[in-house]
Design a protein around this motif. Structure first.
Motif, PDB file in Angstrom:
ATOM      1  N   ALA A 170       0.874  -1.157  -0.023  1.00 39.45           N
ATOM      2  CA  ALA A 170       0.065  -0.203   0.042  1.00 39.45           C
ATOM      3  C   ALA A 170       0.722   1.436  -0.080  1.00 39.45           C
ATOM      4  N   GLU A 171       1.969   1.344   0.894  1.00 39.11           N
ATOM      5  CA  GLU A 171       3.005   2.363   0.805  1.00 39.11           C
ATOM      6  C   GLU A 171       3.491   2.617  -0.504  1.00 39.11           C
ATOM      7  N   ALA A 172       3.991   1.407  -1.499  1.00 33.59           N
ATOM      8  CA  ALA A 172       4.504   1.502  -2.430  1.00 33.59           C
ATOM      9  C   ALA A 172       3.800   1.841  -3.564  1.00 33.59           C
ATOM     10  N   MET A 173       2.275   1.803  -3.484  1.00 36.63           N
ATOM     11  CA  MET A 173       1.390   2.475  -4.610  1.00 36.63           C
ATOM     12  C   MET A 173       1.057   3.575  -4.225  1.00 36.63           C
ATOM     13  N   GLY A 174       1.224   4.166  -2.993  1.00 44.80           N
ATOM     14  CA  GLY A 174       0.837   5.511  -2.606  1.00 44.80           C
ATOM     15  C   GLY A 174      -0.540   5.593  -1.999  1.00 44.80           C
ATOM     16  N   LEU A 175      -1.108   4.403  -1.702  1.00 44.33           N
ATOM     17  CA  LEU A 175      -2.292   4.403  -0.791  1.00 44.33           C
ATOM     18  C   LEU A 175      -2.014   4.725   0.499  1.00 44.33           C
ATOM     19  N   ALA A 176      -0.893   4.167   1.103  1.00 45.96           N
ATOM     20  CA  ALA A 176      -0.545   4.424   2.506  1.00 45.96           C
ATOM     21  C   ALA A 176       0.761   5.552   2.534  1.00 45.96           C
ATOM     22  N   ASN A 177       0.934   6.579   3.168  1.00 49.06           N
ATOM     23  CA  ASN A 177       1.887   7.482   3.320  1.00 49.06           C
ATOM     24  C   ASN A 177       3.177   6.667   3.899  1.00 49.06           C
ATOM     25  N   GLN A 178       2.956   5.728   4.762  1.00 46.48           N
ATOM     26  CA  GLN A 178       4.014   4.879   5.458  1.00 46.48           C
ATOM     27  C   GLN A 178       3.602   3.688   5.787  1.00 46.48           C
ATOM     28  N   SER A 179       4.619   2.900   6.093  1.00 44.42           N
ATOM     29  CA  SER A 179       4.329   1.527   6.550  1.00 44.42           C
ATOM     30  C   SER A 179       5.246   1.175   7.595  1.00 44.42           C
TER      31      SER A 179
END
Length: 250
Positions: A170-179
Motif C-alpha cells: 500500500a505504501e509502494a502504490m501511494g495508498l498509504a503514506n508510510q508502513s
C-alpha cells in the motif's frame, strides 16, 4: 447510543481520537456506527481540534461493511445517502485527518479510510476492495477517491480483481503514506500527529482548504486560485521569527 458505544471519541490537547469499537466483529461497519460518528462530529468543538486520528480497536481497522446488516436490507435508500454523506463529511473536515491501519482494511473500511488525508499502516496490514466478489458496487466514493490516491490503472486492478495488498505494498502504490512494523504502528502514528499539532492550525486548515478548492483544476488555474485565495501570513509568523532571532542571539 448503545450502552457500549460502537465508536469512541476522545479529545485531548488538540488531538481527536475517533475509534471504531466493534473489535469482536473486526469493526465491521453498520448504519448505527455512522450515526454515532455523525453525532460525535455534531458535538465536536472544531476550534479545539488540530488533528483527528481515525483507527480501529483490536486487531483490525475495519473488515468492511457488516454483511448481515446488508443482507437484512438495513442499508438501503436514505441510509446509503446518509453513509455516503458521512464519508464525505469526514473527508471535508477542516483539520488534517490521519488514519492508523492494522489488520484488515477491506471494502467499506477502504472507502472509509480514503476519507483520511494521511494513512499510516502496519506493514502486514491487509488492504482490499471486494465489492465485486459479493456482486456489490461502491456507494461511498471508492470509484472517485481510490483512483485519485493510487492512479487509475492500480485502482482498476484493485476493484476488478479484488486482490489483497499488504501495508508495505500500500505504501509502494501511494495508498498509504508510510508502513511500519506492527509493533511500531502506534508510536509512528502518534509521532505524525504530534508533528501536525506542533504546526499552525490556521496554516494547516488553510492549506487543506486550498487543496480541496483546487482539486481537478489544471496547473495554471490552480496556481491562479492559490495566488488570489491564499490566506498568507498569519499572526503567528512574526512571533516565530522573533523566537528564532532570539535563539540565534543566545
Amino acid at each position: 447510543m448503545p450502552t457500549t458505544p460502537s465508536v469512541l471519541c476522545e479529545l485531548d490537547n488538540g488531538l481527536c481520537r475517533l475509534t471504531l469499537n466493534r473489535p469482536e466483529k473486526l469493526n465491521a461497519l453498520t448504519l448505527g456506527m455512522f450515526q454515532e460518528i455523525n453525532e460525535y462530529l455534531d458535538g465536536l468543538d472544531y476550534s479545539a481540534v488540530g488533528c483527528l486520528l481515525l483507527s480501529g480497536a483490536g486487531r483490525s481497522f475495519c473488515a468492511g461493511h457488516d454483511l448481515d446488516s446488508l443482507a437484512a436490507g438495513e442499508e438501503a435508500g436514505h441510509a446509503e445517502r446518509f453513509e455516503n454523506g458521512l464519508v464525505e463529511r469526514l473527508a471535508n473536515l477542516p483539520f488534517p485527518v490521519v488514519a492508523s491501519v492494522r489488520g484488515h482494511c477491506y471494502t467499506g473500511g477502504l472507502e472509509l479510510v480514503l476519507a483520511a488525508d494521511l494513512i499510516i499502516a502496519a506493514d502486514n496490514a491487509k488492504f482490499a476492495d471486494t465489492h465485486a466478489k459479493f456482486d456489490l458496487v461502491p456507494i461511498w466514493g471508492l470509484t472517485q477517491r481510490l483512483p485519485r490516491r493510487v492512479g487509475m490503472a492500480k485502482a482498476r486492478e484493485m476493484m476488478f480483481a479484488s486482490r489483497t495488498y499488504s501495508g508495505a505494498q500500500a505504501e509502494a502504490m501511494g495508498l498509504a503514506n508510510q508502513s511500519v512494523p506492527e509493533a511500531e504502528l502506534d508510536e509512528a502514528v502518534v509521532a505524525l500527529c504530534r508533528d501536525i499539532l506542533a504546526n499552525s492550525r490556521r496554516s494547516n486548515r488553510a492549506i487543506k482548504k486550498l487543496l480541496h478548492d483546487t482539486d481537478g483544476l489544471n496547473l495554471a488555474a490552480g496556481n491562479a486560485w492559490e495566488l488570489h485565495h491564499s490566506e498568507g501570513h498569519g499572526p503567528g509568523f512574526a512571533e516565530v521569527i522573533r523566537a528564532k532571532r532570539a535563539q540565534q542571539k543566545s
